[in-house]
Each structure stands twice: as structure tokens, then as C-alpha cells.
Design an enzyme around this catalytic site. Sequence first.
Site, PDB file in Angstrom:
ATOM      1  N   GLY A  66      86.672   3.858  35.592  1.00 21.46           N
ATOM      2  CA  GLY A  66      85.673   3.442  36.565  1.00 21.46           C
ATOM      3  C   GLY A  66      84.321   4.122  36.481  1.00 21.46           C
ATOM      4  O   GLY A  66      83.514   4.015  37.407  1.00 21.46           O
TER       5      GLY A  66
ATOM      6  N   ASP B  32      91.275  -0.291  25.266  1.00 18.05           N
ATOM      7  CA  ASP B  32      91.690  -0.312  26.671  1.00 18.05           C
ATOM      8  C   ASP B  32      92.389  -1.641  26.947  1.00 18.05           C
ATOM      9  O   ASP B  32      91.822  -2.700  26.685  1.00 18.05           O
ATOM     10  CB  ASP B  32      90.464  -0.170  27.569  1.00 18.05           C
TER      11      ASP B  32
ATOM     12  N   ASN C 236      76.737   8.884  34.496  1.00 14.26           N
ATOM     13  CA  ASN C 236      76.384   7.504  34.862  1.00 14.26           C
ATOM     14  C   ASN C 236      76.318   7.322  36.384  1.00 14.26           C
ATOM     15  O   ASN C 236      76.774   8.166  37.147  1.00 14.26           O
ATOM     16  CB  ASN C 236      77.423   6.555  34.256  1.00 14.26           C
TER      17      ASN C 236
END
EC number: 3.6.-.-
Length: 336
Positions: free
Chosen positions: A31, A58, A263
Amino acid sequence: MVDNLEPLPASLQNLVEQDSLKWIFVGGKGGVGKTTCSSSLAVQLAKVRESVLIISTDPAHNISDAFDQKFTKVPTKVNGFDNLFAMEIDPNAGLNELPEEYFEGENEALRVSKGVMQEMINALPGIDEAMSYAEVMKLVKGMNFSVVVFDTAPTGHTLRLIAFPQVVEKGLGKLLRLKMKVAPLLTQFASMLGMADVNVDTLSQKLDDMLRVITQVNEQFKNPDQTTFVCVCIAEFFSLYETERLIQELTKCGIDVHNIIVNQLLFLNNSHSACKMCASRYKIQEKYLDQIADLYEDFHVTKLPLLEKEVRGPDSIKAFSENLMTPYDPKAKPKE
């Protein structure tokens, strides 16, 4: 004396300009925006490299969503690019789950041998997925991409992926050592099934070739001139904790890591008063940014903004990717 050192450039320019790099892993906690960052890095690399491949390991396979294009287990050209390719693999998949493109050019005897060997491989825990991984790496190596970017799964799976070449090397070595014992059994088993064309020597040669490729990959993964890891995190406790754990594990594995992306940062505009929640989040982020600066003063730390809109589609990724090369300026007008 350390306090007087200039901080390293806050960008990924060092990676983009390092021509010797062949493998770049991008990973971190779930996330935090790994896919956006890895896709953006691949876009920047495509500007200066002859051919670039981005591989999603992933199971969520977000690069299809990021580029708004469906990708498969075979490298596919990304829309809007001449030299950027993408593919999605499941590192836990077995040999039988690989598409036929992986076995093009093999004669029928080898295909039959592979099927028989599959039954025997199943008796060795972990070897099936290891050999599947070996087939993927062999395909990628054979295509001679200038650089390969891995968009990895959350941290635990990533560490397993990094260690896979060593697992494969041991597994294939074990199979080859058992070759003399396996060959008569394989021939007898095939004969019972009416498979007269099974060629044990050809299959053995394939395993030898596979082992050679994986041994080379294993050596390259531990060479800082050819492989590096980019950690992606957000300015929160759990993400920072996970990043530190990841860096320690990568160091133990001998994997180079000297770039961190932070981020989803808030960049408050002094000309406007921020809402209470934004001001609170900003203070929290500033606290962890200070910790990151103290912990990783010898790292390139790139700061990326939290945006109003999601980054999706080639044009959005191209625009966002510029933030990897030039520190984000909240006062600058966004490119149309």
C-alpha cells in the site's frame, strides 16, 4: 564531521545513469505505491536504455492497472512505447502453469520428458516453483533486455524472491546429482506409459543450461554494479520499521541498496491555511522524515507527493515519473 557532509541528491538519477545495472528491484510494505514507483522508474529508464522490461511478481499484478493495459506471463510491449515491455508472473507457480511460449523450439520428446520429470519433481518440495522461476529467468535472460525492473510483492515475498536463485541453484544441483539414478527409472517409467521417445540426455542438458543461467543470475544479484534495490515507504511508523527490516535483510543477502523513495507526502502551501487533519498529518510526516534523514544519511532519499488523482495510464505515469529525476516542487505547474 559527518554533519558537514552534503546530502546525496534526492532523486533516482544515480540509478538511471548507471549503465551497468541489469536488475533493479522495487519493494516495500503493502500500500505504499510500489507499482507506481517501479512503473515510473521503468519509464525513465526507457528514455536512456535500448530495451527495458518491468516484471510484476506480486499476485495482485497492479502493473496492468497502472498502465491500463492487460499483461501476461510473456513480455508484451507497453502501449505508447517502442522499447518498454511488461510481464506478470506468479513466483509460486509450477512448470505446468507456464504458457507454451516458454517451450517453443523444443522437440516433442523433450516435452514428453518434461511431463514425466514433472511427476518426479513433485516429490521434491519447492523444486517445482523453483524450476518455474528458472524458466522465467532463462526466458528473460535470452531476450537480452538492457535492464529489468521487478515490481515486487510486499516485503516477506520479496525477500523470498531475492533468495530464489540460491534455492534454484541448490535444487537443480540436487536433480543433476541424482541424474544417474533417475535416468533408468525415468526410461522405465516412460516405457510403461508407452513413451518411447523420452530422451533423458536432452532433458539433462536442459537442466544443465538452466543451472548455468541461474548461477549467473545469482552472481549478478550480488554484484552492486549489476543489481540494486529501491525501497519504497511512506512517512509512518510501521512503514519505516518495515523499511529498516528490509534493508537489514537485503544487506545480509548481499544485495545493494542505497535508494529510498518516501511516497504520499503532503506539501503544504504556506499561502493557504491547511485543514486540521492535513496539518496534523504533515507534522507526523515531518517527524518521520527527520528520522529517515538521520538513519539514512548515506542513501538517496526521493520524496514524492500525495496527489489528488490516481496515477493511471501511460501519460499519467510519464508525468509522475519526472518526480523521480527532479525533486518535487509544489509551486511548479503540473504538466498537461
